[in-house]
Design an enzyme around this catalytic site. Sequence first.
Site, PDB file in Angstrom:
ATOM      1  N   ALA A  31       0.851  -1.187   0.000  1.00  0.00           N
ATOM      2  CA  ALA A  31       0.000   0.000   0.000  1.00  0.00           C
ATOM      3  C   ALA A  31       0.891   1.242   0.000  1.00  0.00           C
ATOM      4  CB  ALA A  31      -0.904   0.000   1.229  1.00  0.00           C
ATOM      5  N   PRO A  32       0.880   2.027  -1.092  1.00  0.00           N
ATOM      6  CA  PRO A  32       1.740   3.210  -1.151  1.00  0.00           C
ATOM      7  C   PRO A  32       1.057   4.433  -0.550  1.00  0.00           C
ATOM      8  CG  PRO A  32       0.640   2.914  -3.249  1.00  0.00           C
ATOM      9  CD  PRO A  32       0.168   1.782  -2.355  1.00  0.00           C
ATOM     10  N   PHE A  49      -3.121   8.111  -0.555  1.00  0.00           N
ATOM     11  CA  PHE A  49      -2.980   6.758  -0.016  1.00  0.00           C
ATOM     12  C   PHE A  49      -3.884   5.771  -0.750  1.00  0.00           C
ATOM     13  CE2 PHE A  49      -4.851   3.802   3.276  1.00  0.00           C
ATOM     14  CZ  PHE A  49      -3.779   2.912   3.281  1.00  0.00           C
ATOM     15  N   HIS A  50      -3.337   4.575  -1.013  1.00  0.00           N
ATOM     16  CA  HIS A  50      -4.109   3.467  -1.594  1.00  0.00           C
ATOM     17  C   HIS A  50      -3.958   2.268  -0.671  1.00  0.00           C
ATOM     18  CE1 HIS A  50      -5.630   0.361  -4.117  1.00  0.00           C
ATOM     19  NE2 HIS A  50      -5.628   1.059  -5.236  1.00  0.00           N
ATOM     20  N   SER A  51      -5.041   1.860  -0.036  1.00  0.00           N
ATOM     21  CA  SER A  51      -4.965   0.753   0.914  1.00  0.00           C
ATOM     22  C   SER A  51      -5.015  -0.590   0.198  1.00  0.00           C
ATOM     23  CB  SER A  51      -6.112   0.846   1.918  1.00  0.00           C
ATOM     24  OG  SER A  51      -7.311   0.348   1.353  1.00  0.00           O
TER      25      SER A  51
END
Length: 967
Positions: free
Chosen positions: A791-792, A810-812
Amino acid sequence: MAPSRYKDKDAGVVLSFSGQWVSWSHTAIAYLAFLSALVIGCALHYRKIVQNEWYGYPDEWFPSVSATIGDRYPERSIFMIFIAITSGPRFALVGLWYLLTAKPGSALPKAVALSGLVRTLTCGGWTYITSTDDHDWHDILMISYIVFTIPWTAGCIKLSPPNAKAIKYRKYLAGAFFGTLVPLVYFFIQHKVHRVAGAYTIYAFFEWSLIILDVAFDAVTALDFDTFEVVVRDVKGASKGANTSPVPSAMLEKEKDKAAANAFSAGFRWANALDIAAEVYHGFVFWSILTSLGLVVWYFPLWHMGISGYEALVMSTVTPALLGIKPLRSLISKNQRLVHVLSLAGLVAYKVQDPVYRLFTVGFGVAMSCLGWAATLHADSVHPARLEMRVLAWTIGLLMSSVAKFAWYTNNPIWPVMHAANGGWNGTGLALGVLAALRFTRRAPLQGGNPAEDKSGSAVLSAFGIAGLFFGLHSLLSDTSTMILWVWDGYPIRGPVSNVHGWYTIAAMTAGVVAGVSRPELVATWTAYAVGCLGAAILTLYHHWFGYYGGLILAAYLMAIATPMISSAAKKSPAVTFGLGFFIYNFLVLFHVWVVAYAFVPGGPLVREHTDWVMITMMLFIGAGVFNLISQQARSGRKQADKRRATTTATGHRKYHAGVLGLLNVLFLCANVLRFPANDYKPYHAKDRLITAGIWTIHFSLDNDMWSSEYRMRDLIKELEIDVIGLLESDLQRIIMGNRDTTQFLAEDLGMYVDYGPGPNKHTWGAALLSKFPILNSTHHLLPSPVGELAPAIHATLDVYGTLVDVFVFHSGQEEDPEDRRLQSEYLSKLMGSSSRPSILLSYLVTKPLQGNYNTYVSNVSGMHDVDETDDDRWCEYILFKGLRRTGYARVSRSTITDTELQVAKFVVPSSSEESASVWTASKALRDRRVPENEVPDGWRFPSMFRGDGVRGHRYHVFDEPRYFNF
């Protein structure tokens, strides 16, 4: 005036003088032109000419050349008068130098004279078209002048008469000139990109130094021109007091015709130039089709969210294995033109609307292209010159592809995902491709149906080398920004930038091509291989400039080893060297995708996050090919013989290839100038202190119909007046995604700063930030992901109207990995809570409102608030904030661009921390109160064009209209 040295030929002489006066007059008038403008400019307009776009006196206190000669009257006019006078001696100097150095049968003096002529014309261009008149053309002509200075300087040194003093001065001055370019570019970037006060003054000193050194280099010709006497002779006795024993005019005309014929005869042939141009373009077509295959394959697992079955078409490249069947090899060898023309199906594919059929069309084109090239290389392997031409067509074609992609913002204009609506030049590319293929195959193959094969060495080891080589070329060098993004690590900028420093990659590739052709005996050694491995290790392990230097070393090595390695492979069984080679290459392609796609493929966790393993495997395969080359040379004992044969038979075409390399570098630099960052980065509603923020999952910039979607994304972002936007699923720097970077186009076209986020070697699907406001600092995070994909996150600090605002993108993790998502929510909550500044989260959370992990993100730990907690239709995208005045929120339909809507929120930035704190002293009910649009100032409203049915399929949906809140 010196008397004539030839007393017996004085009849009719009107004027004679030493050739040195051409040099001295050129030097004196050129210096006078610049010096007079500098003196007059400083005397009359000092503060105006030291003023630049960011600073003036006293921060900047010395004027640049451009400001001095181009901005003010009368210095501009005086300069132009003297520079016009300089043109006469300048053309004479170039002509005398050619006469001094011309030798029968030698093409170099002609090439040097031509570069001197073009250099003189471009000088007139950038001096008469000033940066004030037309900034772009001024810079294009300036860079072209510097580029053509390279062959002029090198040629003058190479052709210098045996005059030790002149040669010494030329070397010193040339070294100083090109050495000065390095700090010149550095301080220009410090001024233009980083806006450092005083940097432009230092840049100006280096710029004036270039003028002094440039003119001084040409002044050295005075030491050589003493051998000339320039004579003006009256052949008809028309002048007063002229003697009457002229040379017969008929004889004079005959001598003139003879001289003109000699000047253009030897060395250059248009037919040969067309052959080289066609071959290089055909090589460009090969790389264009090959690099498009992964991109059109990738479309299908995107929409299937897993293995789709269409991935099998990556094996289209293994068709050279068919050459192992003798009857088929004979048929293909005798019909190479048909195979190469059929390969153009990969260019025709853009006409096929259905994505499935377009994929199969591209796959067919790749199959025919690999088959045709393997057959052609093997058939021509008995002739060193023709084989070298074919190999150079392949390698320079790759370089041309990288140049084209840079000019088109990392998209290839003839890819099947391009068309007229998104900037494609498919029709033009196809027409040129047909002509190039026909020209490429106009010669009959040198070997028939059963060509001889070189039995020395190992075909299998050669195949390993081809696999590693093609993977390295494709994965790292098919776009100039790939290695730059490998070493990118956020703000402040501490390394190269794609749209400023991309030429360094092209320069390294060019140097590699030249080294591979001119010094193959040095390239095919263990020492050179060790240097290449060192470059690969540095690129993999380090960031910033040091990491990029390793990438440049690797780029030069890959391009250098390509010539001997492909040449050796062509002489063996093509079914093994290219068939098996491409088969292994395909597994390397899958390997380098699986390191990030491990959650969706069988056996993926075994190679999870191991780009280092990919790099090691690539270099080991190349090492196998190098071992084969070295052992083959040792066993055959033909190293020196081959070297002598190449020198005598394979060099005639190299001057044309050198010209193509030079032209491609010039074209790249021209595109570089046009793309150099020059935006003003103004937010849309500065007077209202408004910031409009958005979040969008862009699905790798491929729309629902398999077209590249940058233009459509640009239009929607611009029309919604978004100042800050987070983009997710944005890392396209892999073979399967075309080695692209959507953020470059969006940032430059929209006038925004960009943080690409964690680079392609960080094993994420990407998170990027675009901002109208300066990004003062940014850090990249990889959140805990023990099971699923990484996740970045980006944590950036922006200067928003003088107030520091933190933005988190944010990408979970995925729905299938609840523990990952729980750990990630805790990590990000603490990260957001660590900032006391006003903050915005632009995110993909995979949670339901008011449930589960939502209450970790929106909590006392993070201090963040939901932009609209009554919106219960969300699952993925969320906007959270703190310390800002929320004024509006909207959801805009995606049309067919991607699979996720664009969410947008508007905030007013408080002018002080006290004002920010006061926002939350009111009751929650008051803060969340909805207000009608007519109570909101005009500057705070969302565009009305998206109401109702909207435009181009974009409209406000879910709420059917934007929501506005108490402010």
